[in-house]
Design a protein around this motif. Sequence first.
Motif, PDB file in Angstrom:
ATOM      1  N   VAL A  13      11.117  37.101  -1.468  1.00 36.97           N
ATOM      2  CA  VAL A  13      11.664  36.379  -0.320  1.00 36.97           C
ATOM      3  C   VAL A  13      13.180  36.414  -0.473  1.00 36.97           C
ATOM      4  O   VAL A  13      13.735  35.811  -1.398  1.00 36.97           O
ATOM      5  N   ASP A  14      13.852  37.123   0.409  1.00 35.71           N
ATOM      6  CA  ASP A  14      15.287  37.368   0.268  1.00 35.71           C
ATOM      7  C   ASP A  14      16.070  36.392   1.144  1.00 35.71           C
ATOM      8  O   ASP A  14      16.086  36.501   2.369  1.00 35.71           O
ATOM      9  N   LEU A  15      16.711  35.433   0.488  1.00 36.72           N
ATOM     10  CA  LEU A  15      17.477  34.394   1.180  1.00 36.72           C
ATOM     11  C   LEU A  15      18.968  34.498   0.884  1.00 36.72           C
ATOM     12  O   LEU A  15      19.694  33.521   1.012  1.00 36.72           O
ATOM     13  N   ARG A  16      19.423  35.681   0.519  1.00 41.29           N
ATOM     14  CA  ARG A  16      20.844  35.829   0.181  1.00 41.29           C
ATOM     15  C   ARG A  16      21.743  35.617   1.394  1.00 41.29           C
ATOM     16  O   ARG A  16      22.833  35.072   1.274  1.00 41.29           O
ATOM     17  N   SER A  17      21.296  36.075   2.555  1.00 37.61           N
ATOM     18  CA  SER A  17      22.140  35.961   3.750  1.00 37.61           C
ATOM     19  C   SER A  17      21.298  36.177   4.994  1.00 37.61           C
ATOM     20  O   SER A  17      20.231  36.822   4.943  1.00 37.61           O
ATOM     21  N   ASP A  18      21.780  35.663   6.125  1.00 34.23           N
ATOM     22  CA  ASP A  18      21.132  35.958   7.402  1.00 34.23           C
ATOM     23  C   ASP A  18      21.621  37.272   7.992  1.00 34.23           C
ATOM     24  O   ASP A  18      21.249  37.636   9.112  1.00 34.23           O
ATOM     25  N   THR A  19      22.432  38.022   7.242  1.00 33.84           N
ATOM     26  CA  THR A  19      22.819  39.375   7.658  1.00 33.84           C
ATOM     27  C   THR A  19      21.764  40.399   7.267  1.00 33.84           C
ATOM     28  O   THR A  19      21.903  41.581   7.594  1.00 33.84           O
ATOM     29  N   LEU A  20      20.714  39.978   6.564  1.00 35.44           N
ATOM     30  CA  LEU A  20      19.701  40.901   6.057  1.00 35.44           C
ATOM     31  C   LEU A  20      18.599  41.188   7.070  1.00 35.44           C
ATOM     32  O   LEU A  20      17.688  41.972   6.795  1.00 35.44           O
ATOM     33  N   THR A  21      18.659  40.581   8.229  1.00 36.29           N
ATOM     34  CA  THR A  21      17.582  40.706   9.205  1.00 36.29           C
ATOM     35  C   THR A  21      17.389  42.157   9.647  1.00 36.29           C
ATOM     36  O   THR A  21      18.346  42.923   9.759  1.00 36.29           O
ATOM     37  N   GLN A  22      16.138  42.506   9.886  1.00 28.87           N
ATOM     38  CA  GLN A  22      15.781  43.836  10.366  1.00 28.87           C
ATOM     39  C   GLN A  22      15.390  43.757  11.843  1.00 28.87           C
ATOM     40  O   GLN A  22      14.712  42.821  12.261  1.00 28.87           O
ATOM     41  N   PRO A  23      15.803  44.733  12.644  1.00 27.24           N
ATOM     42  CA  PRO A  23      15.409  44.714  14.056  1.00 27.24           C
ATOM     43  C   PRO A  23      13.899  44.850  14.199  1.00 27.24           C
ATOM     44  O   PRO A  23      13.266  45.652  13.515  1.00 27.24           O
ATOM     45  N   SER A  24      13.341  44.047  15.092  1.00 27.06           N
ATOM     46  CA  SER A  24      11.903  44.086  15.341  1.00 27.06           C
ATOM     47  C   SER A  24      11.547  45.324  16.164  1.00 27.06           C
ATOM     48  O   SER A  24      12.412  45.989  16.743  1.00 27.06           O
ATOM     49  N   ALA A  25      10.258  45.616  16.228  1.00 26.57           N
ATOM     50  CA  ALA A  25       9.813  46.758  17.030  1.00 26.57           C
ATOM     51  C   ALA A  25      10.215  46.614  18.502  1.00 26.57           C
ATOM     52  O   ALA A  25      10.725  47.570  19.106  1.00 26.57           O
ATOM     53  N   PRO A  26      10.031  45.430  19.134  1.00 21.60           N
ATOM     54  CA  PRO A  26      10.483  45.298  20.526  1.00 21.60           C
ATOM     55  C   PRO A  26      11.994  45.461  20.679  1.00 21.60           C
ATOM     56  O   PRO A  26      12.452  45.998  21.694  1.00 21.60           O
ATOM     57  N   MET A  27      12.772  45.015  19.684  1.00 21.34           N
ATOM     58  CA  MET A  27      14.222  45.211  19.753  1.00 21.34           C
ATOM     59  C   MET A  27      14.550  46.698  19.707  1.00 21.34           C
ATOM     60  O   MET A  27      15.406  47.181  20.474  1.00 21.34           O
ATOM     61  N   LYS A  28      13.882  47.433  18.835  1.00 22.66           N
ATOM     62  CA  LYS A  28      14.113  48.871  18.749  1.00 22.66           C
ATOM     63  C   LYS A  28      13.753  49.556  20.064  1.00 22.66           C
ATOM     64  O   LYS A  28      14.446  50.487  20.505  1.00 22.66           O
ATOM     65  N   GLU A  29      12.664  49.108  20.686  1.00 23.37           N
ATOM     66  CA  GLU A  29      12.273  49.677  21.979  1.00 23.37           C
ATOM     67  C   GLU A  29      13.352  49.431  23.027  1.00 23.37           C
ATOM     68  O   GLU A  29      13.654  50.317  23.842  1.00 23.37           O
TER      69      GLU A  29
END
Length: 373
Positions: A13-29
Amino acid sequence: MAAATKDDGARVVDLRSDTLTQPSAPMKEAMVAAPLGDDVFGEDPTVMALQEKVARLLAKEAALFVPTGTMGNLICVLNHCRIRGSEVLLGNLSHIHVWEQGGISQLGGVHPRTLKNLPDGTFSLEELRQLVRGDNPHWPVTSLVCVENTHNMVGGRVLPLSWMDELGATCRELGLPLHMDGARLLNAATALGVPAARLVRDCDSVSVCLSKGLGAPVGSVVAGTKDFIRGALRLRKALGGGMRQAGLLAAAGIYALDHGLPKLAQDHAHVRTIAQAVSDLGSKVIKVDLEGVQTNILLLECDLKYVGPEQVCKRLSEVTEEERAATGKEVIVRILPMTASSVRLVVHCNISPEDIPIVVEKLIYVIREFERE
């Protein structure tokens, strides 16, 4: 104490930063489907849509998409401080002063003069008045005031609205423009339950990050008057921030605002759950200030007689044989040292409700382990 430090087989569980977020599949679409044009020519329709959306959100005349929050802050400071030797007044713990490599001085010849940040992220307005320079050829020219909301270094606290109103009135009286580093401004608005525009009503410029808790992979937006944004556009070009078919990235920002913004309150609730569990433990080794837990950032204060921040972060990134035997689990929690005596964890949109009890269990186990040593 034997430890397995690799991630193999462990739940991380990576809580180092909120910059670590990955784009979701709908965002990529949404990114792939975005109509594109050359933004340097002002012809990318998706970039223009994002800029208009943020300008409306903040009740400003215009806005400009930029690659990063650091560039956004730099553009705003340089735009306000056109004369080399200008001086900006800002908090000693502010992101612009601590974490942006002194770019306003390196690239703009702007002199920073700091005010002591108080525990809630504010500073004394009386001190502000005292630091404003008079007309003397030996001194730099006081040209700008900067604030940060939420304030990272004090644990994501929200600047009190009454203080912001008083600061705005003070800046108008002094004839000084006010810039807000609003990297997590939407977290602040969510915590207060007010529109984001209300928080920047008295600000002449503001920068907002899309790539933190909102979940976009890249980008920030600066906002202000139409004249201010014309100047910001020129500075963005000079700094290498013109990105051509940037609608691909702007589409992620639009999606983040539409879908990530409503979920920020859940991130805040998750942090509160973790903080409450640590507080309820009543440890003398690691403590939390519940009053200061307001958004998606949590600072845990270490008693240096027992343990330091580096030790805490290292231990949370390990799974010992004793821990595995006692809990039947292999969990790694990644956090960062923040100050000489504190560690920071940040919850974001990629952290699920199922992650929170796991983080709590790991933290409590490790804290109790330090208490026994």
